[in-house]
Design a protein around this motif. Structure first.
Motif, PDB file in Angstrom:
ATOM      1  N   ALA A  58       0.908  -1.217   0.120  1.00 29.80           N
ATOM      2  CA  ALA A  58      -0.051  -0.084   0.007  1.00 29.80           C
ATOM      3  C   ALA A  58       0.892   1.133   0.201  1.00 29.80           C
ATOM      4  N   THR A  59       0.524   2.155  -0.757  1.00 31.11           N
ATOM      5  CA  THR A  59       1.266   3.580  -0.689  1.00 31.11           C
ATOM      6  C   THR A  59       0.213   4.664  -0.703  1.00 31.11           C
ATOM      7  N   GLY A  60       0.424   5.766   0.063  1.00 28.05           N
ATOM      8  CA  GLY A  60      -0.295   6.729   0.289  1.00 28.05           C
ATOM      9  C   GLY A  60       0.401   7.887  -0.211  1.00 28.05           C
ATOM     10  N   SER A  61      -0.581   9.127  -0.485  1.00 22.28           N
ATOM     11  CA  SER A  61       0.113  10.408  -1.040  1.00 22.28           C
ATOM     12  C   SER A  61      -0.707  11.642  -0.785  1.00 22.28           C
ATOM     13  N   MET A  62      -0.028  12.588  -1.157  1.00 23.33           N
ATOM     14  CA  MET A  62      -0.543  14.182  -0.892  1.00 23.33           C
ATOM     15  C   MET A  62      -1.615  14.160  -1.878  1.00 23.33           C
ATOM     16  N   ASP A  63      -1.946  13.281  -2.901  1.00 22.41           N
ATOM     17  CA  ASP A  63      -2.858  13.224  -4.014  1.00 22.41           C
ATOM     18  C   ASP A  63      -4.210  12.898  -3.516  1.00 22.41           C
ATOM     19  N   LYS A  64      -4.333  12.389  -2.216  1.00 26.31           N
ATOM     20  CA  LYS A  64      -5.467  12.187  -1.448  1.00 26.31           C
ATOM     21  C   LYS A  64      -5.739  10.517  -1.412  1.00 26.31           C
ATOM     22  N   THR A  65      -5.144   9.969  -2.220  1.00 21.90           N
ATOM     23  CA  THR A  65      -5.493   8.269  -2.621  1.00 21.90           C
ATOM     24  C   THR A  65      -4.322   7.452  -1.859  1.00 21.90           C
ATOM     25  N   VAL A  66      -4.849   6.320  -1.593  1.00 19.90           N
ATOM     26  CA  VAL A  66      -4.143   5.280  -1.591  1.00 19.90           C
ATOM     27  C   VAL A  66      -4.142   3.914  -2.407  1.00 19.90           C
ATOM     28  N   ASN A  67      -2.983   3.532  -3.004  1.00 18.48           N
ATOM     29  CA  ASN A  67      -2.835   2.677  -4.209  1.00 18.48           C
ATOM     30  C   ASN A  67      -2.411   1.307  -3.562  1.00 18.48           C
ATOM     31  N   ILE A  68      -3.122   0.149  -3.763  1.00 22.68           N
ATOM     32  CA  ILE A  68      -2.980  -1.067  -3.447  1.00 22.68           C
ATOM     33  C   ILE A  68      -2.169  -1.840  -4.694  1.00 22.68           C
ATOM     34  N   TRP A  69      -1.053  -2.554  -4.427  1.00 18.92           N
ATOM     35  CA  TRP A  69      -0.349  -2.875  -5.650  1.00 18.92           C
ATOM     36  C   TRP A  69      -0.053  -4.410  -5.149  1.00 18.92           C
ATOM     37  N   GLN A  70      -0.224  -5.286  -6.045  1.00 19.88           N
ATOM     38  CA  GLN A  70      -0.078  -6.633  -6.159  1.00 19.88           C
ATOM     39  C   GLN A  70       1.238  -7.199  -6.759  1.00 19.88           C
ATOM     40  N   PHE A  71       2.024  -8.124  -6.203  1.00 15.65           N
ATOM     41  CA  PHE A  71       3.131  -8.770  -6.820  1.00 15.65           C
ATOM     42  C   PHE A  71       2.683  -9.933  -7.491  1.00 15.65           C
ATOM     43  N   ASP A  72       3.450 -10.308  -8.642  1.00 18.51           N
ATOM     44  CA  ASP A  72       3.395 -11.505  -9.290  1.00 18.51           C
ATOM     45  C   ASP A  72       3.841 -12.502  -7.962  1.00 18.51           C
ATOM     46  N   PRO A  73       3.086 -13.318  -7.567  1.00 11.88           N
ATOM     47  CA  PRO A  73       3.330 -14.500  -6.696  1.00 11.88           C
ATOM     48  C   PRO A  73       4.747 -15.104  -6.913  1.00 11.88           C
ATOM     49  N   LYS A  74       4.867 -15.509  -8.393  1.00 14.85           N
ATOM     50  CA  LYS A  74       6.206 -16.099  -8.522  1.00 14.85           C
ATOM     51  C   LYS A  74       7.390 -15.323  -8.337  1.00 14.85           C
ATOM     52  N   GLN A  75       7.262 -14.137  -8.300  1.00 10.61           N
ATOM     53  CA  GLN A  75       8.436 -13.060  -7.736  1.00 10.61           C
ATOM     54  C   GLN A  75       8.475 -12.910  -6.551  1.00 10.61           C
ATOM     55  N   HIS A  76       7.311 -13.237  -5.821  1.00  9.37           N
ATOM     56  CA  HIS A  76       7.022 -12.566  -4.456  1.00  9.37           C
ATOM     57  C   HIS A  76       7.069 -14.008  -3.374  1.00  9.37           C
ATOM     58  N   CYS A  77       6.765 -15.124  -3.748  1.00  8.50           N
ATOM     59  CA  CYS A  77       6.657 -15.989  -2.807  1.00  8.50           C
ATOM     60  C   CYS A  77       7.450 -15.924  -1.622  1.00  8.50           C
ATOM     61  N   ALA A  78       6.606 -16.052  -0.613  1.00 12.86           N
ATOM     62  CA  ALA A  78       7.193 -16.148   0.764  1.00 12.86           C
ATOM     63  C   ALA A  78       7.971 -14.771   1.031  1.00 12.86           C
ATOM     64  N   GLY A  79       7.372 -13.789   0.134  1.00 14.21           N
ATOM     65  CA  GLY A  79       8.097 -12.254   0.481  1.00 14.21           C
ATOM     66  C   GLY A  79       9.338 -11.941  -0.359  1.00 14.21           C
ATOM     67  N   SER A  80       9.749 -12.989  -1.209  1.00 12.39           N
ATOM     68  CA  SER A  80      11.130 -13.005  -1.810  1.00 12.39           C
ATOM     69  C   SER A  80      11.054 -11.822  -2.923  1.00 12.39           C
ATOM     70  N   GLY A  81      11.817 -10.886  -2.835  1.00 14.45           N
ATOM     71  CA  GLY A  81      11.908  -9.827  -3.969  1.00 14.45           C
ATOM     72  C   GLY A  81      12.757 -10.289  -5.017  1.00 14.45           C
ATOM     73  N   LEU A  82      13.351 -11.397  -5.162  1.00 12.21           N
ATOM     74  CA  LEU A  82      14.600 -11.696  -5.924  1.00 12.21           C
ATOM     75  C   LEU A  82      13.740 -12.063  -7.390  1.00 12.21           C
ATOM     76  N   GLU A  83      14.145 -11.624  -8.551  1.00 17.07           N
ATOM     77  CA  GLU A  83      13.636 -11.742  -9.800  1.00 17.07           C
ATOM     78  C   GLU A  83      14.105 -13.243 -10.186  1.00 17.07           C
ATOM     79  N   ASP A  84      15.435 -13.685  -9.750  1.00 17.58           N
ATOM     80  CA  ASP A  84      15.849 -14.922 -10.378  1.00 17.58           C
ATOM     81  C   ASP A  84      15.671 -15.959  -9.099  1.00 17.58           C
ATOM     82  N   GLU A  85      14.833 -15.730  -7.876  1.00 19.51           N
ATOM     83  CA  GLU A  85      14.686 -16.816  -6.875  1.00 19.51           C
ATOM     84  C   GLU A  85      13.153 -16.704  -6.616  1.00 19.51           C
ATOM     85  N   PRO A  86      12.223 -17.559  -7.295  1.00 14.43           N
ATOM     86  CA  PRO A  86      10.817 -17.244  -7.126  1.00 14.43           C
ATOM     87  C   PRO A  86      10.374 -17.921  -5.787  1.00 14.43           C
TER      88      PRO A  86
END
Length: 481
Positions: A297-325
């Motif tokens: 989630a990200t919030g801004s002075m533009d009065k909005t909160v954006n919700i972003w979803q990760f590709d689970p294959k890149q994010h599984c178990a919280g990993s952010g490594l592109e080469d370690e799904p």
């Protein structure tokens, strides 16, 4: 890949902060309100917005259990709310009534810290709702605060740029100029860092400031060395003051938001930039990762909160490594072992495994003898079942070393699929694992945590054929080597 899946536009003024619990998202604003949303479908809860502050709300945070929400305001108070019904639990008044800029719960929920514009800092006893300890910094406003994962210390950041380390009795342990033009935010990684002097324990902390920089620090709590704050590195990418930073729950990624209107997701292991998001139209003031599920989630002075979803294959178990799904089984955390046990229908063993600190490496080393004598699992049938599952895991480890394509592994069990089926979320799972997931009255996707529009499972014959072809190729390879 990171994609924008939802935008919340209910606040009538700047969004100052957002925070996740396991089931809710809280946001607060200059409009004096706090709003709460369900993570199931991002609808606002019936008792939201929470109203009680008479001026702008600067920060909000959940207790670790998620049962209490704290918020603080220019009105000089920190308020505690019941997250089940939105009722006010307490109004804690800052000494001298100075505007409160930041608040944080300790990891055990025993204490709540509130920091104010006059430099005062208060440690509140959450159970008695009384002031436990108080102190202050020499110069500037307190604008940032974070507890170490073990709760033994917390760090505050000031508008003068100082980072100050305090123990749980409000004794000042260390002070250092962190950012020349002022600190804006700080956060601890949940993962301890190995290495360094013998007998030392390190925690990683990130801080950001008006100098456009994000700095990583290592904090040592070794008895012989005292408390030491060591600069580790600087993460670059923003072209203007950085207003917010937050670690992912596994400590592998850091997200930051800036006056340059961008959000950057950094890979902590390599220091590289994984993603840059630019959908906000004004300053990005806050960012937060959800626990357990791939949401940001990200919030801004533009009065909005954006919700972003990760590709689970890149994010599984919280990993952010592109080469370690997905982290290898040997590197599973204790929590990932617990998730695996539940997926195997062995939920009753979670407590025993947690009590004995069984992580991935320990899991793979378990024997029938250790299951009986060390873990004290009395039931022969239960012992046999868990040992059989561990043997399958060991076999899977051997298979992974041969390079099984990630799409052939079930996202729930992380084992090679035999009967893959497609669920309503578009992902393929092992049929038995998904049926077991649904039978426990789970109506959400294992990958996105969003509601499943249908519980129908369709056989994925194309994937099954691909898996069988791959197995035949591996068999031929083994026969010739």
């Amino acid at each position: 890949m990171v994609k924008l899946i939802h935008t919340l536009a209910d606040h009538s003024d700047d969004v100052n902060y957002c925070a996740f619990s396991s089931s809710c998202l809280a946001t607060c604003s200059l409009d004096k309100t706090i709003r709460l949303y369900s993570l199931n479908n991002f609808t606002e809860l019936p008792y939201s917005p929470l109203k009680g502050h008479t001026y702008a709300v600067h920060c909000c945070c959940f207790s670790p259990s998620g049962h209490i929400l704290a918020s603080c305001s220019t009105d000089g108070t920190t308020m505690l709310w019941n997250t089940h019904n939105g009722q006010t639990l307490a109004v804690l008044k800052q000494p001298r009534g100075s505007p409160v800029r930041v608040c944080r719960f300790s990891p055990d929920s025993a204490y709540l810290v509130s920091g104010a514009a006059d430099g005062s800092i208060v440690l509140w006893n959450v159970q008695s709702l009384k002031l436990y300890r108080s102190g202050s910094v020499k110069d500037g406003s307190l604008v940032a605060c974070a507890f170490s994962p073990n709760g033994n210390l917390f760090v505050t950041g000031s508008s003068c740029g100082d980072l100050t380390i305090w123990d749980d009795k409000m004794r000042c342990l260390y002070n250092e100029k962190g950012h020349d033009l002022g600190v804006t935010c700080c956060d601890f990684s949940s993962q301890a860092v190995s290495g360094g002097e013998q007998g030392s324990r390190y925690f990683r902390m990130a801080s950001c400031g008006q100098d456009n920089q994000i700095k990583l620090w290592l904090i040592s709590l070794a008895d012989l060395l005292g408390c030491v704050l060591k600069y580790e590195c600087t993460l670059n990418g923003h072209s203007a003051p950085v207003l917010a930073c937050a670690f992912s729950y596994d400590g592998q990624m850091l997200v930051s938001g800036s006056v340059d209107k961008s959000i950057i997701i950094h890979d902590i292991k390599t220091g590289s930039i994984l993603h840059t998001l630019t959908q906000h139209t004004r300053y990005v003031t806050t960012c937060a990762f959800a626990p357990d599920i791939p949401l940001l989630a990200t919030g801004s002075m533009d009065k909005t909160v954006n919700i972003w979803q990760f590709d689970p294959k890149q994010h599984c178990a919280g990993s952010g490594l592109e080469d370690e799904p997905k982290r290898s089984i040997e590197n599973w955390s204790e929590e990932e072992v617990s998730v695996w046990l539940c997926a195997q229908g062995l939920k009753d063993l979670v407590g025993i495994f947690k009590m004995n600190n069984i992580d991935g490496k320990e899991l793979l080393s378990l024997t029938k003898h250790s299951l009986t004598n060390d873990l004290k699992i009395e039931s022969l049938g239960l012992r046999s079942k868990v040992f059989r599952k561990i043997e399958e895991l060991r076999s899977n480890v051997d298979s992974v070393s041969l390079g099984i394509p990630d799409e052939f592994l079930c996202p729930i069990t992380r084992e090679l699929m035999k009967e893959p089926v497609i669920a309503a979320d578009g992902y393929s799972y092992e049929k038995e694992a998904m049926e077991n997931w649904i039978s426990k009255k789970r109506r959400s996707s294992p990958m996105t945590n969003l509601p499943l529009q249908s519980l129908i499972l369709t056989p994925n014959r194309t994937l099954k054929m691909a898996i069988n072809r791959w197995l035949e190729t591996q068999q031929k390879y083994n026969e010739t080597t």
